[in-house]
Design an enzyme around this catalytic site. Sequence first.
Site, short mmCIF file in Angstrom:
data_model
loop_
_atom_site.label_atom_id
_atom_site.label_comp_id
_atom_site.label_asym_id
_atom_site.label_seq_id
_atom_site.Cartn_x
_atom_site.Cartn_y
_atom_site.Cartn_z
N GLN A 1 -33.78 -42.44 -96.25
CA GLN A 1 -33.27 -41.37 -95.37
C GLN A 1 -34.42 -40.48 -94.93
OE1 GLN A 1 -30.41 -38.76 -97.25
NE2 GLN A 1 -29.79 -37.83 -95.31
N HIS B 1 -25.64 -39.46 -91.14
CA HIS B 1 -25.54 -40.36 -90.00
C HIS B 1 -25.47 -41.80 -90.47
CE1 HIS B 1 -29.79 -39.90 -91.01
NE2 HIS B 1 -29.99 -41.12 -90.51
#
Length: 110
Positions: free
Chosen positions: A90, A96
């Site tokens: 990430q 997301h």
Amino acid sequence: MSTLFTKIINREVPSDIVYEDDFVVGFRDINPQAPVHIVIATRAEITGVAAVEESGDQQHLIYAARKIAENEGLEKGYRLVINQGEDGGQTFDHLHMHLLGGRKLSWPPG
Ligand code: 5GP
């Protein structure tokens, strides 16, 4: 200070937005890893999967992914990925999901 993805959602940073509803926004990834690579971000600034609660905007991510995949003509299949934390890869602390498709995707991922 708002995150990059909030700036994209608010049109303060330009991007190719392909989907919007009350909870999430989908836009084409700036560095696509497949012919179709769309980032679907929550409107709410949830930092990641580690901050997900029992109910809320994040529940909409998979539904939005399905709708976008239909719009993109990914009948042969696609992959949904959420990177969580450092080991998960990430890079932006705003929840997301990646929608990847348009080619045969190998398994396991790197
Ligand atoms: P993560 O690595 O956090 O799971 O995913 C972040 C994604 O955002 C990456 O795939 C990266 O290419 C994408 N990205 C980073 N900056 C921008 C940008 O300014 N515009 C768009 N459309 N995508 C971005």
